[in-house]
Design an enzyme around this catalytic site. Structure first.
Site, PDB file in Angstrom:
ATOM      1  CD  GLU A 127      14.157   7.159  -1.446  1.00  6.58           C
ATOM      2  OE1 GLU A 127      13.731   8.035  -2.422  1.00  6.58           O
ATOM      3  OE2 GLU A 127      13.571   5.733  -1.292  1.00  6.58           O
ATOM      4  CG  HIS A 248       5.542  10.661  -1.806  1.00  6.70           C
ATOM      5  ND1 HIS A 248       6.092  11.969  -1.826  1.00  6.70           N
ATOM      6  CD2 HIS A 248       6.612   9.849  -2.056  1.00  6.70           C
ATOM      7  CE1 HIS A 248       7.398  11.861  -1.840  1.00  6.70           C
ATOM      8  NE2 HIS A 248       7.685  10.581  -2.135  1.00  6.70           N
ATOM      9  NE  ARG A 297       8.201   7.838   1.022  1.00  4.47           N
ATOM     10  CZ  ARG A 297       8.144   7.210  -0.146  1.00  4.47           C
ATOM     11  NH1 ARG A 297       7.332   6.477  -0.635  1.00  4.47           N
ATOM     12  NH2 ARG A 297       9.376   7.283  -0.824  1.00  4.47           N
ATOM     13  CG  HIS A 358       3.452   7.427  -3.302  1.00  2.00           C
ATOM     14  ND1 HIS A 358       3.814   7.519  -4.536  1.00  2.00           N
ATOM     15  CD2 HIS A 358       4.905   6.699  -2.643  1.00  2.00           C
ATOM     16  CE1 HIS A 358       5.153   7.304  -4.954  1.00  2.00           C
ATOM     17  NE2 HIS A 358       5.496   6.608  -3.765  1.00  2.00           N
ATOM     18  NE  ARG A 393       6.443   2.403  -0.300  1.00  2.00           N
ATOM     19  CZ  ARG A 393       6.739   3.145  -1.636  1.00  2.00           C
ATOM     20  NH1 ARG A 393       7.689   2.317  -2.219  1.00  2.00           N
ATOM     21  NH2 ARG A 393       6.718   4.377  -1.557  1.00  2.00           N
TER      22      ARG A 393
HETATM   23  C1  FAD Z   1       5.707   8.215  -8.941  1.00  2.00           C
HETATM   24  C2  FAD Z   1       6.091   6.887  -8.132  1.00  2.00           C
HETATM   25  C3  FAD Z   1       7.415   6.988  -7.508  1.00  2.00           C
HETATM   26  C4  FAD Z   1       7.713   5.606  -6.856  1.00  2.00           C
HETATM   27  N1  FAD Z   1       9.083   5.692  -6.586  1.00  2.00           N
HETATM   28  C5  FAD Z   1       9.408   4.368  -6.026  1.00  2.00           C
HETATM   29  C6  FAD Z   1      10.764   4.410  -5.762  1.00  2.00           C
HETATM   30  O1  FAD Z   1      11.657   5.172  -5.715  1.00  2.00           O
HETATM   31  N2  FAD Z   1      11.163   3.211  -5.242  1.00  2.00           N
HETATM   32  C7  FAD Z   1      10.408   2.039  -4.784  1.00  2.00           C
HETATM   33  O2  FAD Z   1      10.691   1.120  -4.493  1.00  2.00           O
HETATM   34  N3  FAD Z   1       8.966   2.519  -5.230  1.00  2.00           N
HETATM   35  C8  FAD Z   1       8.461   3.480  -5.714  1.00  2.00           C
HETATM   36  N4  FAD Z   1       7.262   3.539  -6.125  1.00  2.00           N
HETATM   37  C9  FAD Z   1       6.489   2.471  -5.968  1.00  2.00           C
HETATM   38  C10 FAD Z   1       6.615   1.108  -7.141  1.00  2.00           C
HETATM   39  O3  FAD Z   1       6.820   1.930  -8.243  1.00  2.00           O
HETATM   40  C11 FAD Z   1       5.641   0.440  -7.291  1.00  2.00           C
HETATM   41  O4  FAD Z   1       5.125   0.026  -5.879  1.00  2.00           O
HETATM   42  C12 FAD Z   1       6.061  -0.798  -7.915  1.00  2.00           C
HETATM   43  O5  FAD Z   1       6.748  -0.397  -9.259  1.00  2.00           O
HETATM   44  C13 FAD Z   1       5.059  -1.641  -8.201  1.00  2.00           C
HETATM   45  O6  FAD Z   1       5.166  -2.604  -9.279  1.00  2.00           O
HETATM   46  P1  FAD Z   1       4.212  -3.837  -9.747  1.00  2.00           P
HETATM   47  O7  FAD Z   1       4.906  -4.766 -10.531  1.00  2.00           O
HETATM   48  O8  FAD Z   1       3.645  -4.354  -8.495  1.00  2.00           O
HETATM   49  O9  FAD Z   1       3.172  -2.752 -10.335  1.00  2.00           O
HETATM   50  P2  FAD Z   1       2.919  -1.898 -11.576  1.00  2.00           P
HETATM   51  O10 FAD Z   1       4.445  -1.338 -11.999  1.00  2.00           O
HETATM   52  O11 FAD Z   1       2.227  -0.850 -11.127  1.00  2.00           O
HETATM   53  O12 FAD Z   1       2.565  -2.625 -12.819  1.00  2.00           O
HETATM   54  C14 FAD Z   1       1.186  -3.137 -12.611  1.00  2.00           C
HETATM   55  C15 FAD Z   1       0.760  -3.624 -14.001  1.00  2.00           C
HETATM   56  O13 FAD Z   1      -0.485  -4.447 -14.073  1.00  2.00           O
HETATM   57  C16 FAD Z   1      -1.301  -3.964 -15.275  1.00  2.00           C
HETATM   58  N5  FAD Z   1      -2.747  -4.157 -14.821  1.00  2.00           N
HETATM   59  C17 FAD Z   1      -3.433  -3.625 -13.940  1.00  2.00           C
HETATM   60  N6  FAD Z   1      -4.661  -3.948 -13.845  1.00  2.00           N
HETATM   61  C18 FAD Z   1      -4.740  -4.942 -14.743  1.00  2.00           C
HETATM   62  C19 FAD Z   1      -5.783  -5.682 -15.564  1.00  2.00           C
HETATM   63  N7  FAD Z   1      -7.005  -5.755 -14.785  1.00  2.00           N
HETATM   64  N8  FAD Z   1      -5.653  -6.496 -16.520  1.00  2.00           N
HETATM   65  C20 FAD Z   1      -3.925  -6.398 -17.041  1.00  2.00           C
HETATM   66  N9  FAD Z   1      -3.146  -5.939 -16.616  1.00  2.00           N
HETATM   67  C21 FAD Z   1      -3.469  -4.855 -15.487  1.00  2.00           C
HETATM   68  C22 FAD Z   1      -0.833  -2.529 -15.356  1.00  2.00           C
HETATM   69  O14 FAD Z   1      -1.144  -2.155 -16.601  1.00  2.00           O
HETATM   70  C23 FAD Z   1       0.669  -2.829 -15.140  1.00  2.00           C
HETATM   71  O15 FAD Z   1       1.303  -3.223 -16.257  1.00  2.00           O
HETATM   72  C24 FAD Z   1       6.912   4.738  -7.031  1.00  2.00           C
HETATM   73  C25 FAD Z   1       5.718   4.685  -7.307  1.00  2.00           C
HETATM   74  C26 FAD Z   1       5.167   5.806  -8.139  1.00  2.00           C
HETATM   75  C27 FAD Z   1       3.702   6.077  -8.655  1.00  2.00           C
END
Ligand code: FAD
Length: 557
Positions: A127, A248, A297, A358, A393
């Site tokens: 990537e 993105h 990016r 993104h 990032r």
């Molecule tokens: C379309 C897309 C493609 C991506 N592709 C990649 C990739 O290929 N590789 C990579 O490394 N990263 C990628 N990313 C980034 C990566 O997916 C995210 O940075 C990562 O998954 C974040 O994980 P997290 O556990 O921090 O948060 P999330 O997976 O976003 O989870 C957050 C959680 O918090 C909960 N939440 C939020 N606010 C509250 C609240 N007030 N009360 C209770 N619960 C709450 C939500 O409901 C959710 O369950 C991508 C992101 C997107 C959107």
């Protein structure tokens, strides 16, 4: 330190307890919960919607780690530092890249199935910004869905982890010493735990994901409203690098008025050889960067935006017709399906693409154990700023960051528990009541905030554009204050709490972006087009003033 501000909300009507309460159920939150359990602590996961509704399940490209032959953590470190444009914390990056490969192996042991070659080796792709093939992927382009599936199955299987879905966390609770002692939340459901309640805990972990919903067009799901950053600010925690929002470059363009979550066309499509072209078919990235379409990016997003401006176009194109139908179907089934659902067939036509918000490189500031500046409050995953991303990032480092730092947080909690440093806490109820209530904007404010941010604080920023955003946001805040003063406040409910969080985070983001008078990483100022290391090779730390306004202070050099 105690919580200085809180969202306007009814007093808690019920109470639950846990040793550690984790907010959010993406890769970060679920990994913390699973590992905290291994240490014998009772974990509770509270999540806003269903368990799999964060960004994690949308991740396509994969997870970066030095797993391939000839690759080393040192090379991964070099690529990460280059993308971070002088603002990465090198020690945090070193932690990420050295602990990353084993963290991925442990994820596989938990049940995540990655794509493998016939000889059993994990398949790795490239990537943007990576000089090696080091991105492990699952289901072709459905990596996040597979990680989420495996982690959700593992937590559901563990009776020591309590799961509360449809629960919006509002604010932190502290004890008399200012140590995190739990949180308030609103549960949407029926039964004993309905409406606003409180969870008491020995420590609180924020894993609430990103804040893409502050912009009109984003790849982030609807739950990504920056709640964790807003909660941390109200709790008196330091937040940093908010101005570094990654746009993105290749998001499916669905028309000028498209709003909310937009389908992503993963960088891995370019990694496998798709070309970015303008309407005349010219490959405009060639000659702009040694990696052409696979430049970091920010470079690609800027080049696309510049070309769109020069040509008065609303989008560019990503051409992967030469892959042929079979490769599209096997390697990128999710992207193929989502393009076709919108009437575009990438096998026969170039895909219209434009940049969209993104990833939040900044967030709640933590050390390498995930500790924030509020004792007992941890942050992990996209909500956190561990220092690994700097000003931008590197692709596919975020899932890895969620894994690695979740394990570190759990290890720290386990260690503190063993050392007797994690006693039960008594909530300081008087302090919670004394916190100033933040007035709630009406739910329609969400769309207005998004428009203001996309117009003035998007890929291209200037003092003038951001002054427009700041003025509009200030007006929304003033209106909320006067409605509260006139005793006509918006109802406290999910939509208005989210709008209040979006408003606070957007205001903080614009304040920081306005202050950073240079162009660096994913922060692009038209009026300060150069990187200025003399003044700006440092972080901006954002906190709340006594009146509840975010203020950013440059870190000492
Ligand atoms: C379309 C897309 C493609 C991506 N592709 C990649 C990739 O290929 N590789 C990579 O490394 N990263 C990628 N990313 C980034 C990566 O997916 C995210 O940075 C990562 O998954 C974040 O994980 P997290 O556990 O921090 O948060 P999330 O997976 O976003 O989870 C957050 C959680 O918090 C909960 N939440 C939020 N606010 C509250 C609240 N007030 N009360 C209770 N619960 C709450 C939500 O409901 C959710 O369950 C991508 C992101 C997107 C959107």
């Amino acid at each position: 330190m105690s919580v200085t501000h809180r969202l306007t909300a009814p007093a808690p009507g019920w109470t639950a307890t846990a040793d550690v309460v984790v907010v959010g159920s993406g890769v970060a939150g679920l990994t913390v919960a699973l590992n905290v359990r291994k240490a014998g602590l009772r974990a509770m996961v509270v999540t806003k919607a269903m368990l799999d509704e964060g960004s994690t399940r949308w991740a396509q490209g994969g997870i970066a780690a030095a797993l391939g032959e000839g690759d080393t953590p040192e090379q991964h470190l070099d690529d990460t530092l280059v993308a971070g444009a002088g603002l990465c914390d090198e020690e945090a990056v070193r932690t990420l890249v050295t602990e990353g490969p084993d963290a991925v192996r442990r994820l596989i042991a938990t049940g995540a199935l990655f794509d493998r070659a016939e000889d059993g080796e994990i398949l790795l792709t490239r990537e943007g910004g990576h000089h090696r093939r080091r991105i492990a992927h699952a289901g072709g382009d459905a990596t996040g869905a597979e990680i989420s599936r495996a982690l959700v199955a593992a937590v559901r299987d563990d009776p020591g982890i309590e799961l509360i879905e449809h629960a919006l966390v509002l604010d932190l609770l502290t004890d008399a010493e200012g140590h995190a002692a739990g949180l308030t939340l609103h549960v949407m459901g029926e039964g004993q735990r309905d409406g606003v309640g409180a969870v008491r805990a020995r420590a609180v972990v924020l894993a609430t994901g990103g804040m893409g919903q502050v912009f009109s067009a984003t790849t982030n799901p609807a739950v990504s409203t920056g709640d964790g950053v807003a909660l941390a600010l109200r709790a008196g925690a330091a937040v940093t690098d908010l101005e570094f929002v990654q746009f993105h470059p290749t998001v499916l363009w669905l028309g000028p008025d498209a709003e909310g979550q937009q389908p992503l066309v993963s960088e891995a499509v370019r990694g496998e050889g798709a070309h970015l072209v303008d309407a005349d078919g010219v490959r405009f990235m060639v000659g702009q960067h040694e990696l052409a379409e696979l430049a970091p990016r920010d470079i690609v997003a800027k080049a696309i935006t510049r070309r769109m401006q020069e040509q008065g176009a609303e989008h560019m194109f990503l051409d992967g017709r030469h892959f042929g139908a079979e490769m599209w179907e096997h390697r990128f089934p999710t992207i193929l399906a989502s393009c076709r659902a919108h009437g575009i067939d990438p096998v026969t036509a170039p895909i219209p693409v434009a940049p969209a918000a993104h990833y939040a490189s900044g967030g709640v500031r933590t050390d390498r154990l995930g500790r924030t500046s509020v004792p007992g409050l941890y942050a992990c995953g996209e909500v956190a700023c561990t220092g690994v991303h700097g000003a931008n990032r590197l692709a596919s480092n975020s899932l890895l960051e969620g894994l690695v730092f979740a394990e570190r947080i759990a290890a720290d909690l386990a260690e503190r528990h063993r050392a007797g440093e994690l006693p039960e806490r008594t909530v300081d109820v008087a302090a919670a009541r004394a916190a100033r209530p933040v007035p709630l904007p009406p739910s329609e404010a969400r769309a207005e905030i998004q428009r203001l941010m996309s117009r003035g604080a998007g890929v291209l920023r200037s003092a003038a554009s951001m002054a427009g955003s700041a003025a509009g946001l200030a007006l929304l805040a003033e209106q909320a204050h006067s409605h509260m003063a006139e005793e006509k406040p918006a109802d406290p409910r999910v939509e208005t709490w989210e709008a209040a969080n979006l408003l606070l985070v957007a205001t903080a983001l614009v304040a920081a972006a306005g202050q950073r008078e240079e162009t660096r990483g994913c922060h692009w100022r038209e009026d300060f087009p150069e990187r200025d290391d003399a003044h700006w090779r440092r972080h901006l730390i954002t906190t709340l003033t006594a009146s509840g306004d975010p203020v950013s202070t440059p870190e000492e050099q």
